[in-house]
Structures are given as structure tokens and as C-alpha cells.
Design a protein around this motif. Structure first.
Motif, short mmCIF file in Angstrom:
data_model
loop_
_atom_site.label_atom_id
_atom_site.label_comp_id
_atom_site.label_asym_id
_atom_site.label_seq_id
_atom_site.Cartn_x
_atom_site.Cartn_y
_atom_site.Cartn_z
N ILE A 47 -54.96 80.67 -74.26
CA ILE A 47 -56.42 80.80 -74.20
C ILE A 47 -56.97 80.87 -75.62
N GLY A 48 -58.02 80.10 -75.89
CA GLY A 48 -58.69 80.17 -77.18
C GLY A 48 -59.47 81.46 -77.33
N GLY A 49 -60.00 81.69 -78.51
CA GLY A 49 -60.72 82.94 -78.76
C GLY A 49 -62.19 82.75 -79.05
N GLY A 50 -62.72 81.54 -78.82
CA GLY A 50 -64.08 81.23 -79.22
C GLY A 50 -65.18 81.99 -78.51
N ASN A 51 -64.85 82.63 -77.38
CA ASN A 51 -65.86 83.45 -76.70
C ASN A 51 -66.06 84.78 -77.41
N PHE A 52 -65.20 85.09 -78.37
CA PHE A 52 -65.34 86.33 -79.15
C PHE A 52 -65.52 86.09 -80.64
N TRP A 53 -64.86 85.06 -81.17
CA TRP A 53 -64.81 84.97 -82.63
C TRP A 53 -64.71 83.52 -83.09
N ARG A 54 -65.57 83.17 -84.03
CA ARG A 54 -65.53 81.88 -84.69
C ARG A 54 -65.46 82.12 -86.19
N GLY A 55 -64.31 82.58 -86.66
CA GLY A 55 -64.17 83.01 -88.04
C GLY A 55 -64.33 81.91 -89.07
N ARG A 56 -64.07 80.66 -88.66
CA ARG A 56 -64.14 79.57 -89.63
C ARG A 56 -65.58 79.30 -90.07
N THR A 57 -66.55 79.81 -89.36
CA THR A 57 -67.95 79.60 -89.74
C THR A 57 -68.43 80.68 -90.71
#
Length: 231
Positions: A47-57
Motif C-alpha cells: 500500500i502506498g502512503g500518499g493518503n498521509f504523506w507526500r514528502g517529495r513535495t
């Protein structure tokens, strides 16, 4: 198919809320996965983590630390989804590439395959445990390690397009596309390193929209309306 690796987009699990979890969406996933396992197919999950964290931005946080936060986001997602799967009547086990005390098991191929053969749904959380690699790489790596027959990638977008459908209303969706073309054209389906690993190990993949009715079940049966990436 005997064994699949199901990649779930964190954003897709959030549903219309765009963040956190939409429980009805996760329950719908659980019902489909239970039907798949009852038919004899072994299921691993990333499972990806994009619903909590988009650190690359973020421009204020060190990339290594940002990626570590993202790894922990995937652990939270797997713990939550695992519990929903258990509520739906399945046995589960969560593996991480680093110690998480009593929360997860430390990954080993032998233990993961043993759990799959026992009929458990096996979650692979925490990516590969190192920064600068996305969950795309974790997905392909675990699929290759457990000798999955195919990766099924359930996303908010319903397939592979020749350009970004959010930006181009005339973007064309592929029904099938060779993995080499994905690599050569750098279509953004997954990060390039993961795509190359997929190509080198001849790991086929189907990308489809999670929110379509019975989308996971249809993908397992070869009836997906998404895109099949061939090897």
C-alpha cells in the motif's frame, strides 16, 4: 494465477476524502480479496502512503527523513487495512524490512511465502527500508521475491495514458503496452528504476481504477478495463 501482488494506492483508499481512510472503500477491497483467496489465489499486498504523506513535495525536510516518514505512512496503512481484512474473515500477516517492535514481522522471503501458502493475506509495509525508492520499487521487488504471477495495481487513475489525463482531456488510454515502451517513453506509470526491474524480471502488471465495481476481482480474472503491461 496462483499468486498475485496487489498494489493499493493510498489516495484510492482515501476515496472522496482525499486523505486518511474511507472505511467503505477498504471494506469493498476486503470483500473482493476474500473472494479471491477463497478461490485459491494467494495474495500479497503493498500500500502506498500518499493518503498521509507526500514528502517529495516538501522543500523544508531532508529527503531521507521525508522518505522515512513515507515508509511509516505505509506501515500505518497496512496495519489499518490488515485489521479490516481480519474483520472480513481473513488471516493476515504484516512484514517490514525494519524492526517495528510488536507491530510487524521482520521480512524474509521464506516466512512470507510460508504465510501465503497457509492462506494468509500478506502485507509488505515500509517499502524496501531505504530512502530514494518509492513503493513502486517495493512492489516490484516483493513481487519478484515471492515469485508472483502478476502485479495488480489499483489506483485512482484507471490505466496507462499517453499523457496526463488530468491535464489533457484528449489523452489516450492503452489497453495493452509492453514494459519496454513504458521505460523508453518514461510514461510515469511507475518510477523508472521500478519499471526497469519489472522489465528485467519479466513481471507483468495490470493497472486499473480501484473505484470501478469489482475491479480487483475482474483484474484477477483477466477482465479488467484498465491497462495490461506485457513483458
Amino acid at each position: 494465477m496462483k499468486r498475485i501482488l496487489l498494489k493499493l494506492s493510498g489516495e484510492a483508499l482515501a476515496g472522496d476524502k482525499k486523505t486518511g481512510f474511507d472505511e467503505q472503500t477498504v471494506l469493498a477491497v476486503a470483500r473482493q480479496v476474500r473472494e479471491i483467496t477463497e478461490s485459491g489465489v494467494q495474495v500479497g499486498v503493498v500500500i502506498g502512503g500518499g493518503n498521509f504523506w507526500r514528502g517529495r513535495t516538501s522543500e523544508t525536510i531532508d529527503r531521507t527523513k521525508a522518505d522515512q516518514i513515507g515508509m511509516l505512512a505505509t506501515v500505518m496503512n497496512c496495519i489499518y487495512t490488515s485489521e479490516i481484512f481480519r474483520f472480513a474473515g481473513m488471516s493476515t500477516e504484516i512484514f517490514t524490512p525494519f524492526q517495528c517492535a510488536a507491530f510487524t514481522e521482520l521480512f524474509s522471503k521464506d516466512k512470507a511465502v510460508e504465510a501465503l501458502e497457509q492462506g494468509k493475506v500478506v502485507f509488505f509495509a515500509g517499502g524496501i527500508g531505504h530512502p530514494y525508492f518509492s513503493t513502486d520499487m517495493g512492489t516490484v521487488l516483493r513481487a519478484v521475491e515471492i515469485e508472483a504471477d502478476m502485479i495488480l495495481s489499483a489506483r485512482a487513475v484507471d490505466g496507462v495514458y499517453d499523457s496526463d489525463p488530468k491535464l489533457n482531456s484528449n489523452a489516450r488510454k492503452y489497453d495493452t503496452i509492453p514494459i519496454r515502451e513504458v521505460v523508453d517513453k518514461q510514461l510515469g506509470v511507475m518510477d523508472l528504476a521500478a519499471a526497469v526491474l519489472c522489465m528485467e524480471n519479466k513481471m507483468p502488471m495490470t493497472i486499473f481504477g480501484l473505484n470501478e465495481e469489482n475491479s480487483i476481482r475482474n483484474a484477477v480474472r483477466g477482465n479488467s478495463s484498465g491497462t495490461v503491461i506485457t513483458v
